[in-house]
Design a protein around this motif. Structure first.
Motif, mmCIF file in Angstrom:
data_model
loop_
_atom_site.group_PDB
_atom_site.id
_atom_site.type_symbol
_atom_site.label_atom_id
_atom_site.label_comp_id
_atom_site.label_asym_id
_atom_site.label_seq_id
_atom_site.Cartn_x
_atom_site.Cartn_y
_atom_site.Cartn_z
ATOM 1 N N CYS A 156 0.855 -1.187 0.000
ATOM 2 C CA CYS A 156 0.000 0.000 0.000
ATOM 3 C C CYS A 156 0.891 1.237 0.000
ATOM 4 N N ARG A 157 0.394 2.333 -0.537
ATOM 5 C CA ARG A 157 1.233 3.520 -0.694
ATOM 6 C C ARG A 157 0.530 4.760 -0.125
ATOM 7 N N PRO A 158 1.308 5.682 0.416
ATOM 8 C CA PRO A 158 0.731 6.934 0.936
ATOM 9 C C PRO A 158 0.419 7.884 -0.213
ATOM 10 N N PRO A 159 -0.309 8.962 0.069
ATOM 11 C CA PRO A 159 -0.614 9.943 -0.980
ATOM 12 C C PRO A 159 0.643 10.689 -1.423
ATOM 13 N N ALA A 160 0.577 11.283 -2.602
ATOM 14 C CA ALA A 160 1.696 12.072 -3.117
ATOM 15 C C ALA A 160 2.041 13.191 -2.139
ATOM 16 N N GLY A 161 3.332 13.410 -1.951
ATOM 17 C CA GLY A 161 3.791 14.484 -1.064
ATOM 18 C C GLY A 161 4.017 14.041 0.369
ATOM 19 N N ALA A 162 3.605 12.823 0.717
ATOM 20 C CA ALA A 162 3.819 12.336 2.086
ATOM 21 C C ALA A 162 5.294 12.015 2.297
ATOM 22 N N VAL A 163 5.766 12.224 3.518
ATOM 23 C CA VAL A 163 7.178 11.972 3.840
ATOM 24 C C VAL A 163 7.264 11.058 5.051
ATOM 25 N N ALA A 164 8.450 10.491 5.253
ATOM 26 C CA ALA A 164 8.664 9.570 6.372
ATOM 27 C C ALA A 164 8.301 10.241 7.695
ATOM 28 N N GLY A 165 7.519 9.550 8.486
ATOM 29 C CA GLY A 165 7.112 10.066 9.790
ATOM 30 C C GLY A 165 5.735 10.692 9.804
ATOM 31 N N ASP A 166 5.151 10.959 8.627
ATOM 32 C CA ASP A 166 3.784 11.503 8.593
ATOM 33 C C ASP A 166 2.811 10.523 9.242
ATOM 34 N N ARG A 167 1.925 11.053 10.040
ATOM 35 C CA ARG A 167 0.917 10.223 10.702
ATOM 36 C C ARG A 167 -0.222 9.889 9.752
ATOM 37 N N ILE A 168 -0.682 8.665 9.848
ATOM 38 C CA ILE A 168 -1.831 8.213 9.067
ATOM 39 C C ILE A 168 -2.982 8.023 10.043
ATOM 40 N N THR A 169 -4.093 8.661 9.783
ATOM 41 C CA THR A 169 -5.206 8.644 10.732
ATOM 42 C C THR A 169 -6.487 8.141 10.077
ATOM 43 N N LEU A 170 -7.452 7.868 10.952
ATOM 44 C CA LEU A 170 -8.810 7.509 10.534
ATOM 45 C C LEU A 170 -9.725 8.591 11.089
ATOM 46 N N PRO A 171 -9.955 9.671 10.350
ATOM 47 C CA PRO A 171 -10.703 10.813 10.903
ATOM 48 C C PRO A 171 -12.039 10.420 11.535
ATOM 49 N N LYS A 172 -12.711 9.428 10.994
ATOM 50 C CA LYS A 172 -14.019 9.036 11.531
ATOM 51 C C LYS A 172 -13.917 8.474 12.945
ATOM 52 N N TYR A 173 -12.778 7.876 13.278
ATOM 53 C CA TYR A 173 -12.643 7.186 14.566
ATOM 54 C C TYR A 173 -11.690 7.890 15.531
ATOM 55 N N GLU A 174 -11.069 8.973 15.109
ATOM 56 C CA GLU A 174 -10.086 9.621 15.971
ATOM 57 C C GLU A 174 -10.748 10.223 17.212
ATOM 58 N N THR A 175 -10.082 10.061 18.364
ATOM 59 C CA THR A 175 -10.546 10.632 19.634
ATOM 60 C C THR A 175 -9.357 11.293 20.325
ATOM 61 N N GLU A 176 -9.615 11.830 21.516
ATOM 62 C CA GLU A 176 -8.545 12.440 22.299
ATOM 63 C C GLU A 176 -7.736 11.391 23.055
ATOM 64 N N THR A 177 -8.198 10.143 23.022
ATOM 65 C CA THR A 177 -7.515 9.084 23.758
ATOM 66 C C THR A 177 -6.144 8.815 23.151
ATOM 67 N N GLU A 178 -5.135 8.726 24.001
ATOM 68 C CA GLU A 178 -3.777 8.453 23.529
ATOM 69 C C GLU A 178 -3.667 7.014 23.050
ATOM 70 N N ARG A 179 -2.972 6.807 21.959
ATOM 71 C CA ARG A 179 -2.785 5.452 21.438
ATOM 72 C C ARG A 179 -1.928 4.646 22.406
ATOM 73 N N PRO A 180 -2.227 3.355 22.561
ATOM 74 C CA PRO A 180 -1.400 2.528 23.450
ATOM 75 C C PRO A 180 -0.017 2.307 22.863
ATOM 76 N N ALA A 181 0.977 2.102 23.738
ATOM 77 C CA ALA A 181 2.331 1.818 23.270
ATOM 78 C C ALA A 181 2.353 0.533 22.455
ATOM 79 N N GLN A 182 1.482 -0.410 22.852
ATOM 80 C CA GLN A 182 1.332 -1.655 22.105
ATOM 81 C C GLN A 182 -0.142 -2.012 22.027
ATOM 82 N N VAL A 183 -0.590 -2.381 20.846
ATOM 83 C CA VAL A 183 -1.961 -2.877 20.714
ATOM 84 C C VAL A 183 -2.029 -4.228 21.408
ATOM 85 N N PRO A 184 -3.066 -4.492 22.236
ATOM 86 C CA PRO A 184 -3.175 -5.791 22.911
ATOM 87 C C PRO A 184 -3.020 -6.941 21.921
ATOM 88 N N PRO A 185 -2.016 -7.811 22.092
ATOM 89 C CA PRO A 185 -1.742 -8.859 21.107
ATOM 90 C C PRO A 185 -2.947 -9.731 20.773
#
Length: 228
Positions: A156-185
């Motif tokens: 899969c590929r990012p949109p044109a102009g994206a650079v290393a380190g750019d965050r990829i988000t899901l605007p519909k599901y984004e909240t103020e909750t901090e992402r976990p350091a690890q997703v529960p396995p």
């Protein structure tokens, strides 16, 4: 005896209750709660059981919501590609995801790509998975790839102009909750299974496009395909 019976026959028996306390007339709950609890109820006047010092209130934990937004998804740039020394189908890549040093990630892309076709490509990287040892090499992430019905795999590929380190988000599901350091396995498999592409080749989690803010939506070569 007959005389005594006739003497007492006209008397009416009386029961003395005026001097008795309410505690005697009404049964207490001493047997189940002890005198201290009964005394506390009498003082409060509510009849409710008083809390004891050792009784702590139970806190109700807020439900944990796990959806695609828990993944730390970033644009990565492949800096180097080598064959795994002990696994025929694995590459070992060093990928820049905007951190101090590139991440070492193993991917099963040998049957699908030549090493030269991957080097310096921009890719989608899942960064907050538990590190996994793959034939002696620890992999610190996963690349997102689409797979069609005949088993062909493409990055899969990012949109044109994206650079290393750019965050990829899901605007519909984004909240103020901090992402976990690890997703529960135990939840990774079920959550990853919801990645797919739509009829236009946009990469989705359920119905939400993977988006780089201000740059666009991530895409894949395969339409209506699974993403792994």
């Amino acid at each position: 005896m007959g005389v005594l019976r006739r003497a007492f026959a006209g008397l009416t028996p009386r029961v003395r209750t005026a001097g008795w306390s309410a505690a005697v007339l009404r049964p207490t709950r001493w047997c189940s709660e002890g005198p201290a609890a009964a005394g506390a109820q009498a003082q409060s006047g509510t009849g409710e059981k008083a809390k004891q010092p050792w009784q702590k209130e139970k806190k109700k934990n807020a439900p944990v919501v796990l959806d695609g937004s828990v993944f730390d998804l970033r644009v990565g740039r492949v800096e180097s590609v080598e064959r795994h020394p002990d696994a025929d189908t694995l590459y070992v890549e060093l990928i820049d995801v905007g951190e101090d040093a590139p991440r070492e990630i193993c991917s099963g892309l040998v049957p699908h790509y030549e090493a030269g076709d991957i080097i310096h490509k921009h890719v989608l990287v899942m960064c907050n998975l538990k590190p996994a040892k793959m034939r002696g090499v620890v992999s610190h992430g996963m690349l997102l790839c689409s797979e069609n019905a005949d088993g062909t795999v493409r990055l899969c590929r990012p949109p044109a102009g994206a650079v290393a380190g750019d965050r990829i988000t899901l605007p519909k599901y984004e909240t103020e909750t901090e992402r976990p350091a690890q997703v529960p396995p135990k939840r990774v498999g079920a959550l990853v299974a919801e990645f797919c592409t739509d009829g236009d080749g946009q990469v989705l989690w359920k119905d939400a496009p993977l988006t780089v803010d201000g740059k666009g939506v991530c895409k894949a070569e395969h339409a209506d395909a699974a993403v792994r």
